[in-house]
Design a protein around this motif. Structure first.
Motif, PDB file in Angstrom:
ATOM      1  N   UNK A 508      48.985 -44.947 109.663  1.00 39.24           N
ATOM      2  CA  UNK A 508      48.241 -44.772 108.409  1.00 39.24           C
ATOM      3  C   UNK A 508      48.754 -45.739 107.345  1.00 39.24           C
ATOM      4  N   UNK A 509      50.075 -45.865 107.250  1.00 43.42           N
ATOM      5  CA  UNK A 509      50.654 -46.764 106.251  1.00 43.42           C
ATOM      6  C   UNK A 509      50.288 -48.208 106.553  1.00 43.42           C
ATOM      7  N   UNK A 510      50.267 -48.538 107.848  1.00 35.58           N
ATOM      8  CA  UNK A 510      49.927 -49.913 108.240  1.00 35.58           C
ATOM      9  C   UNK A 510      48.503 -50.263 107.823  1.00 35.58           C
ATOM     10  N   UNK A 511      47.600 -49.297 107.933  1.00 39.51           N
ATOM     11  CA  UNK A 511      46.226 -49.537 107.491  1.00 39.51           C
ATOM     12  C   UNK A 511      46.176 -49.854 106.000  1.00 39.51           C
ATOM     13  N   UNK A 512      46.970 -49.139 105.213  1.00 37.63           N
ATOM     14  CA  UNK A 512      47.009 -49.398 103.774  1.00 37.63           C
ATOM     15  C   UNK A 512      47.616 -50.770 103.479  1.00 37.63           C
ATOM     16  N   UNK A 513      48.649 -51.144 104.239  1.00 39.04           N
ATOM     17  CA  UNK A 513      49.281 -52.455 104.025  1.00 39.04           C
ATOM     18  C   UNK A 513      48.301 -53.581 104.332  1.00 39.04           C
ATOM     19  N   UNK A 569      49.538 -46.252  98.525  1.00 41.44           N
ATOM     20  CA  UNK A 569      48.186 -46.752  98.738  1.00 41.44           C
ATOM     21  C   UNK A 569      48.197 -48.275  98.887  1.00 41.44           C
ATOM     22  N   UNK A 570      47.043 -48.829  99.266  1.00 40.57           N
ATOM     23  CA  UNK A 570      46.929 -50.282  99.457  1.00 40.57           C
ATOM     24  C   UNK A 570      47.096 -51.033  98.142  1.00 40.57           C
TER      25      UNK A 570
END
Length: 700
Positions: A508-513, A569-570
């Motif tokens: 999930x964090x990778x998607x935001x990054x 968040x991104x």
């Protein structure tokens, strides 16, 4: 004519060609002889069974005589001996389309084949001798391809019983158990039993604990309490010493609660035992985002007092109440929360609410994709502020003529209890917005728990479910400890994030990054004192203000993703890249449910009656007590009980309509054509009642 086993048969017919006369043939060693002697009746029965199995017929123990406790004579017949009791009525019943009685077939054809054994004692040696042997049958022998279905060839030995017990522990039913046995042994003819035999063995398991199941569970919990002070259990009985409520929790559940128990889901939609007591687990999410059980309870009703009892013992057990509890819309539950969990935020589960939507709104709207899209966007969005939600809600209801819809009006009145817009201020309140706790936990328990289980079986299956749950968590911990993550960018804080979070959280964090790296852009900038304020746009054409306080190097974004979900968040990650941040700051990398750290560790002869009992005791892992202090409850009927099953309470009108479509049958007791039989005949009940009255009070 087909052969039965390795034997042959001499067949003849009488002059009328009505009756078959069959004298089976086999080797002399297998055929009984008058005067043949055996040490015991068991040897007699075993020898005759071998003969019957070889030629192709079943046996039945018919008559015996006893003198001074010693069996002096025993008669064994072919299982097709005698005739059906009601054969004279069968023709009339068949002509009426079997409306008089249930259609029941019989194998009995009056066969006279039999053998009798007589007790003897000669010179201090005793035993049994073949007194009479009639080998003539009036029916054909069973063919080789059918002999697997004979009861004489269907015997459950130790291996069968142990395998059935193991399958019962794994919650595998009789039919699937039979199929697995067939595959293991190599064919139906090699199984040695049928599904009915396995079902009867499962019945024996239940019969062992019948009436003792509650006391067995309480005794086992008491032993666990002696072994570990961390184990907690409480129970309540009524005036008849019948169980009405039970609560339990072990040490690992307590540890998980103190790690992940800020948000607790409490569900009572399970009827998972034969007494219809309500199973109420306390669950949450672990560091992998998977359901984890904190405690469990059984209650006999859905009244405020029952829920208050559970909540009170839950708080006493854990030492601290949860910050938020998620439940269904039960008003009794709401009253209990207000009474016991005073400082706990109460939220309704959206899974239950949205599950009812299909039954509440007009059917035309369920086929309207625009309505579903607009309604879901309104109720599911956690980006809307409360006033924005109210505006959107009123707009949807106005566009689709739902302003006067009673159910939707009620939901709107209680909007503070379920709409995400009203939980934006709660830390990580959106962790349960997708109903994943309820939906996954509901499906999870249904795999392990069955509604016909007694309390002891239910307790065993619950422990199996928790062990499975813990093993899944331990497996994920192992994968996180050994697997190397796949990075999407060369940014140093992405690599740092892969070492801080579990794999499910890191994705999930990778998607935001990636979103921040590829799609965010600066729309405006201002600086005042030591705070830099950025206006950023994203791929959804939304714009948010992100503030960077240079005094403590903290970041905050108006989208509030960190406070709602527990990760950045991104928009913040875009500023990390812009400001060349190398590592995720400490105050952002260990948040509530997503903290990586402490993992979820949990740590061939036929059996005699005593051997079967020992095997069943081993299955339960609990001994049947000599004295029962707490008795099983009566079957509980709760609100909505068995609404989709035949046991639902129906009205007199429904019963009359149902009876009108059923064919009439003749009752053996009152000899009337009706819808009852001798088991529930009103005339028999009146006679029984009259017989119970004293003579002076009987009707003349």
């Amino acid at each position: 004519m087909e052969e039965g086993g390795s034997s042959t048969m001499d067949e003849a017919y009488d002059s009328n060609m009505d009756e078959v006369v069959v004298v089976p043939e086999c080797s002399k060693e297998l055929k009984p002889v008058v005067g043949q002697k055996f040490k015991s009746l068991d040897f007699c029965f075993a020898f005759y069974d071998v003969y019957a199995r070889a030629v192709g017929f079943d046996t039945h123990k018919s008559q015996m005589r006893k003198t001074d406790g010693i069996i002096t004579w025993y008669n064994v017949v072919c299982n097709r001996e005698g005739s059906k009791k009601s054969s004279e009525d069968d023709q009339a019943n068949a002509r009426s389309g079997f409306s008089l009685k249930r259609r029941r077939l019989s194998k009995r054809c009056g066969c006279k084949a039999s053998i009798s054994f007589k007790f003897f004692s000669d010179g201090g040696v005793s035993g049994y001798t073949v007194e009479e042997f009639n080998e003539v049958h009036n029916h054909y022998m069973v063919g080789t391809e059918h002999q697997q279905f004979m009861s004489i060839n269907r015997k459950l030995d130790d291996v069968h019983h142990q395998f059935i017990l193991d399958c019962s522990k794994a919650n595998i039913g009789p039919t699937l158990t039979f199929n697995v046995l067939k595959e293991i042994l190599g064919g139906f003819q090699l199984v040695g039993c049928n599904v009915g035999d396995i079902r009867n063995a499962s019945r024996d398991i239940k019969a062992y604990a019948h009436g003792f199941d509650v006391q067995m569970v309480l005794d086992d919990m008491a032993r666990k309490k002696e072994m570990s002070e961390a184990f907690t259990y409480e129970y309540e009985v009524n005036a008849s010493n019948q169980l009405v409520a039970l609560f339990w929790c072990d040490g690992l559940m307590k540890m998980n609660y103190h790690m992940f128990g800020d948000i607790v889901a409490f569900d009572t939609t399970y009827n998972t035992n034969r007494y219809c007591m309500i199973f109420a687990p306390f669950t949450g999410k672990d560091n992998h985002g998977r359901p984890v059980t904190f405690a469990a309870g059984l209650v006999s009703n859905k009244k405020t007092g029952a829920f208050a009892w559970l909540f009170r013992h839950f708080v006493q057990c854990m030492g601290v109440a949860p910050k938020m509890i998620v439940t269904d819309q039960d008003l009794g539950m709401r009253s209990a929360i207000e009474e016991i969990l005073v400082g706990t935020r109460h939220r309704w589960c959206m899974w239950h609410i949205m599950h009812k939507l299909a039954n509440k709104v007009p059917g035309r709207l369920l086929r309207d994709e625009d309505f579903k899209k607009e309604f879901n966007a309104c109720v599911w969005s956690d980006l809307l502020e409360p006033d924005e939600f109210e505006e959107e809600w009123n707009g949807v209801l106005e566009r689709y003529d739902l302003e006067d819809h009673g159910w939707l009006k009620t939901l709107y009145d209680y909007r503070q209890l379920w709409i995400p817009a009203y939980f934006r201020d709660f830390p990580m309140g959106s962790m349960i917005r997708t109903t994943s706790i309820y939906e996954s936990e509901n499906n999870f328990y249904k795999k392990f728990l069955k509604p016909r289980n007694n309390i002891a079986e239910f307790y065993l299956n619950f422990n199996q479910a928790v062990d499975f749950q813990r093993n899944s968590g331990t497996k994920l911990d192992y994968q996180d400890a050994t697997a190397l993550p796949i990075l999407a960018t060369t940014l140093p804080f992405e690599k740092h994030a892969s070492t801080l979070y579990t794999d499910s959280m890191f994705k999930k964090i990778q998607e935001e990054i990636v979103e921040g790296n590829d799609r965010c852009r600066v729309l405006g900038f201002s600086s005042a004192d030591s705070v830099d304020t950025y206006k950023l746009g994203d791929s959804l054409r939304h714009s948010y203000f992100v503030r960077h306080d240079r005094t403590d190097d903290s970041y905050s974004c108006d989208c509030k993703l960190f406070s709602r979900q527990g990760y950045l968040c991104n928009h913040v990650f875009f500023l990390f890249q812009n400001n060349e941040v190398k590592k995720i700051l400490d105050n952002y990398c260990a948040s509530g449910l997503e903290e990586l750290g402490n993992s979820l560790q949990a740590g061939t002869p036929l059996p005699s009656a005593s051997e079967k009992r020992r095997m069943i005791e081993q299955f339960y892992g609990m001994e049947r007590p000599e004295v029962v202090k707490v008795h099983p409850p009566n079957v509980v009927k709760t609100k909505g009980h068995a609404s989709s099953s035949a046991s639902r309470l129906i009205s007199k009108r429904e019963k009359a309509i149902k009876d009108a479509t059923r064919p009439l049958r003749r009752c053996n007791a009152c000899d009337e054509l009706c819808h009852h039989d001798s088991r529930n005949c009103h005339m028999l009940k009146e006679l029984e009642t009259e017989n119970e009255l004293p003579k002076g009070k009987r009707k003349s």
